[in-house]
Scaffold this motif. Structure first.
Motif, PDB file in Angstrom:
ATOM      1  N   VAL A  61       0.425  41.456  20.660  1.00 51.23           N
ATOM      2  CA  VAL A  61      -0.730  40.562  20.657  1.00 51.23           C
ATOM      3  C   VAL A  61      -0.387  39.252  21.351  1.00 51.23           C
ATOM      4  CG1 VAL A  61      -1.642  41.538  18.512  1.00 51.23           C
ATOM      5  CG2 VAL A  61      -0.101  39.576  18.410  1.00 51.23           C
ATOM      6  N   GLY A  62      -1.456  38.575  21.791  1.00 52.17           N
ATOM      7  CA  GLY A  62      -1.292  37.233  22.328  1.00 52.17           C
ATOM      8  C   GLY A  62      -1.232  37.134  23.832  1.00 52.17           C
ATOM      9  N   GLU A  63      -1.264  38.266  24.554  1.00 52.50           N
ATOM     10  CA  GLU A  63      -1.211  38.192  26.006  1.00 52.50           C
ATOM     11  C   GLU A  63      -2.616  38.225  26.589  1.00 52.50           C
ATOM     12  OE1 GLU A  63       0.725  41.468  27.840  1.00 52.50           O
ATOM     13  OE2 GLU A  63      -0.455  42.999  26.818  1.00 52.50           O
ATOM     14  N   PRO A  64      -2.826  37.644  27.771  1.00 53.27           N
ATOM     15  CA  PRO A  64      -4.144  37.680  28.411  1.00 53.27           C
ATOM     16  C   PRO A  64      -4.455  39.100  28.891  1.00 53.27           C
ATOM     17  CG  PRO A  64      -2.541  36.699  29.882  1.00 53.27           C
ATOM     18  CD  PRO A  64      -1.845  36.880  28.567  1.00 53.27           C
ATOM     19  N   ALA A  65      -5.674  39.293  29.343  1.00 53.32           N
ATOM     20  CA  ALA A  65      -6.093  40.611  29.837  1.00 53.32           C
ATOM     21  C   ALA A  65      -5.239  41.019  31.030  1.00 53.32           C
ATOM     22  CB  ALA A  65      -7.562  40.571  30.228  1.00 53.32           C
ATOM     23  N   THR A  66      -4.773  42.275  30.997  1.00 49.56           N
ATOM     24  CA  THR A  66      -3.982  42.790  32.109  1.00 49.56           C
ATOM     25  C   THR A  66      -4.896  43.313  33.211  1.00 49.56           C
ATOM     26  OG1 THR A  66      -3.880  45.020  31.180  1.00 49.56           O
ATOM     27  CG2 THR A  66      -2.168  43.452  30.491  1.00 49.56           C
ATOM     28  N   TYR A 121     -15.659  40.536  33.141  1.00 51.74           N
ATOM     29  CA  TYR A 121     -15.718  39.132  32.695  1.00 51.74           C
ATOM     30  C   TYR A 121     -15.678  39.043  31.165  1.00 51.74           C
ATOM     31  CZ  TYR A 121     -17.603  34.516  31.626  1.00 51.74           C
ATOM     32  OH  TYR A 121     -17.797  33.270  31.109  1.00 51.74           O
ATOM     33  N   LEU A 122     -16.450  39.902  30.481  1.00 56.58           N
ATOM     34  CA  LEU A 122     -16.490  39.882  29.021  1.00 56.58           C
ATOM     35  C   LEU A 122     -15.127  40.267  28.432  1.00 56.58           C
ATOM     36  CD1 LEU A 122     -19.984  41.486  28.327  1.00 56.58           C
ATOM     37  CD2 LEU A 122     -19.352  39.081  28.128  1.00 56.58           C
ATOM     38  N   ARG A 123     -14.462  41.217  29.085  1.00 48.21           N
ATOM     39  CA  ARG A 123     -13.136  41.610  28.616  1.00 48.21           C
ATOM     40  C   ARG A 123     -12.141  40.464  28.799  1.00 48.21           C
ATOM     41  NH1 ARG A 123     -10.506  44.283  24.886  1.00 48.21           N
ATOM     42  NH2 ARG A 123      -8.537  45.202  25.595  1.00 48.21           N
ATOM     43  N   TYR A 124     -12.242  39.772  29.922  1.00 45.79           N
ATOM     44  CA  TYR A 124     -11.367  38.625  30.193  1.00 45.79           C
ATOM     45  C   TYR A 124     -11.566  37.530  29.143  1.00 45.79           C
ATOM     46  CZ  TYR A 124      -9.781  34.294  32.361  1.00 45.79           C
ATOM     47  OH  TYR A 124      -9.184  33.072  32.605  1.00 45.79           O
ATOM     48  N   LYS A 125     -12.832  37.193  28.848  1.00 44.30           N
ATOM     49  CA  LYS A 125     -13.129  36.140  27.871  1.00 44.30           C
ATOM     50  C   LYS A 125     -12.664  36.530  26.468  1.00 44.30           C
ATOM     51  CE  LYS A 125     -15.141  32.834  28.356  1.00 44.30           C
ATOM     52  NZ  LYS A 125     -14.656  31.458  28.597  1.00 44.30           N
ATOM     53  N   GLU A 126     -12.838  37.813  26.131  1.00 40.25           N
ATOM     54  CA  GLU A 126     -12.422  38.294  24.811  1.00 40.25           C
ATOM     55  C   GLU A 126     -10.916  38.131  24.630  1.00 40.25           C
ATOM     56  OE1 GLU A 126     -12.344  42.426  22.161  1.00 40.25           O
ATOM     57  OE2 GLU A 126     -12.990  42.456  24.240  1.00 40.25           O
ATOM     58  N   LYS A 127     -10.145  38.505  25.631  1.00 43.69           N
ATOM     59  CA  LYS A 127      -8.689  38.401  25.532  1.00 43.69           C
ATOM     60  C   LYS A 127      -8.209  36.955  25.545  1.00 43.69           C
ATOM     61  CE  LYS A 127      -5.973  41.333  25.721  1.00 43.69           C
ATOM     62  NZ  LYS A 127      -5.223  42.093  24.698  1.00 43.69           N
ATOM     63  N   GLN A 128      -8.951  36.093  26.236  1.00 43.00           N
ATOM     64  CA  GLN A 128      -8.557  34.682  26.292  1.00 43.00           C
ATOM     65  C   GLN A 128      -8.590  34.040  24.914  1.00 43.00           C
ATOM     66  OE1 GLN A 128      -6.891  34.493  29.386  1.00 43.00           O
ATOM     67  NE2 GLN A 128      -7.551  32.350  29.109  1.00 43.00           N
ATOM     68  N   THR A 129      -9.501  34.496  24.058  1.00 50.67           N
ATOM     69  CA  THR A 129      -9.587  33.923  22.710  1.00 50.67           C
ATOM     70  C   THR A 129      -8.398  34.326  21.845  1.00 50.67           C
ATOM     71  OG1 THR A 129     -10.882  35.807  21.883  1.00 50.67           O
ATOM     72  CG2 THR A 129     -12.110  33.970  22.828  1.00 50.67           C
ATOM     73  N   GLU A 130      -7.634  35.340  22.270  1.00 44.61           N
ATOM     74  CA  GLU A 130      -6.515  35.837  21.486  1.00 44.61           C
ATOM     75  C   GLU A 130      -5.160  35.420  22.062  1.00 44.61           C
ATOM     76  OE1 GLU A 130      -7.081  40.031  21.534  1.00 44.61           O
ATOM     77  OE2 GLU A 130      -9.016  39.971  20.477  1.00 44.61           O
TER      78      GLU A 130
END
Length: 386
Positions: A61-66, A121-130
């Motif tokens: 956990v904790g990494e940005p979207a690949t 874009y939605l996947r990128y934003k979702e991962k950024q919150t984590e």
């Protein structure tokens, strides 16, 4: 008959609104949803009794979207956007034959591009919150009942695949005449092929997730009866061809409290567009009324009753493997005898005409008897191991 849910709504409530939901598919989905609900309850019960243990999965956990995650999201978004715009543009065609339109190459390229960009874009934003300053591995505890959805999904996908393969093998001549139509059709599913496909998937999934296979199959035993019974309602309501042989005999007086179609049914306006009297003549069967035994209805009623019985007594059957062995026997007996009044292709074995389902149901009965003898003989060992 009601090939689509829209037909049912129109006849029962006078609501004339075209919906792209086929009756058979609706009841199959309902069968899987109900199966998932009862399976989660049973897995939870067995966990409380100590037969299943939670598993620990390590997740990063904790990494940005690949890049791979963004690409996979974009592909899914493209497919959805590509088709959704087309569905709005040709809704009438979608209602008439949804599977053909979904599986065709037709679509909207601008809609696909928009869907791809939006999904990525939605996947990128979702991962950024984590995102964490330092990504790390954590232990994730998974309860057995949390596997229910995955198990039902796997059994659904592999089950439907197996059901389609077995049906096409049983009716190979029809498959050769129209291979693509046979594959895409929602009708034409063989139960035992589905059961085998689903069982293989569950064996692999259960072993991978350290679930006790015997207790897992015991958990599925009553649920298989319920799901099959609900699925058969879809066969009856849509008229998908799983009816019985001709029944021209008058309805007995003791059944007079029920409508005539409980005894003999013509399956008018069935989803496969078949005239029963003409189809019986094609198969060399004599029919004066063009009506058949409503075997899907009988199987629905019987399997749902059997589910209630097996579900009610499951807590009293403590020997591992016993419940599933009982299921094999009652399933085999039910299917063996219903085959006597069902339309099916047959094999000539030692001068006798035998259907595929009769062969498999006989094997199920034998396996169930062997299972009961084995589990009783090794009862103490099995209980100690459990």
């Amino acid at each position: 008959m009601y090939p689509r849910i829209s037909d049912l709504l129109l006849d029962l409530f006078g609501i004339n609104f075209p919906l792209p939901i086929q009756s058979f598919g609706f009841f199959v989905a309902l069968a899987f949803l109900s199966g998932s609900y009862f399976l989660a309850k049973e897995l939870k019960r067995k966990e409380n009794e100590g037969h299943f243990n939670p598993t620990i999965n390590k997740i990063f956990v904790g990494e940005p979207a690949t890049i791979l995650e963004l690409i996979s999201s974009a592909i899914i978004g493209f497919l959805l956007g590509y088709k959704i715009i087309l569905l709005f543009m040709d809704y009438d065609g979608f209602v008439i034959n949804p599977q053909e339109m979904i599986l065709s190459l037709k679509g909207s390229l601008p809609g696909g591009v928009f869907g791809a960009v939006l999904a990525a874009y939605l996947r990128y934003k979702e991962k950024q919150t984590e995102v964490l300053k330092t990504p790390k591995w954590i232990n994730h505890l998974v309860s057995p009942n949390q596997h229910a959805g995955n198990m039902v999904m796997i059994s659904a996908i592999l089950g439907l695949t197996g059901a389609k393969i077995f049906h096409n093998l049983e009716y190979l001549d029809d498959f050769m005449l129209d291979p693509m139509g046979s594959i895409l059709s929602f009708s034409g599913l063989t139960y035992y092929g589905g059961l085998l496909g689903g069982a293989i998937g569950l064996l692999i999934y259960g072993k991978k997730n350290n679930l006790g296979l015997i207790h897992m199959f015991d958990s599925f035993a009553p649920i298989l009866l319920l799901s099959y019974g609900i699925g058969r309602i879809g066969c009856h309501v849509s008229g998908d061809g799983d009816w019985g042989i001709p029944n021209d005999t008058p309805m007995p007086d003791w059944l007079s409290i029920f409508p005539e179609w409980v005894w003999a049914y013509g399956y008018e306006n069935n989803v496969i567009g078949v005239n029963l009297q003409q189809d019986f003549a094609r198969m060399g069967l004599e029919s004066l009324t063009g009506k058949a035994w409503p075997t899907p209805l009988y199987e629905s009623i019987l399997n749902i009753i059997l589910f209630v019985i097996l579900w009610s007594y499951r807590k009293k059957i403590s020997t591992p493997g016993m419940l599933f062995s009982i299921y094999l026997i009652i399933n085999g007996v039910e299917r063996f005898f219903i085959e006597k009044i069902r339309v099916n292709s047959t094999y000539n074995i030692l001068g006798s005409e035998i259907t595929q389902a009769e062969l498999i149901s006989s094997a199920f009965i034998l396996l169930g008897i062997i299972g009961i003898i084995y589990t009783q003989k090794n009862k103490n060992t099995a209980l100690n191991a459990a």
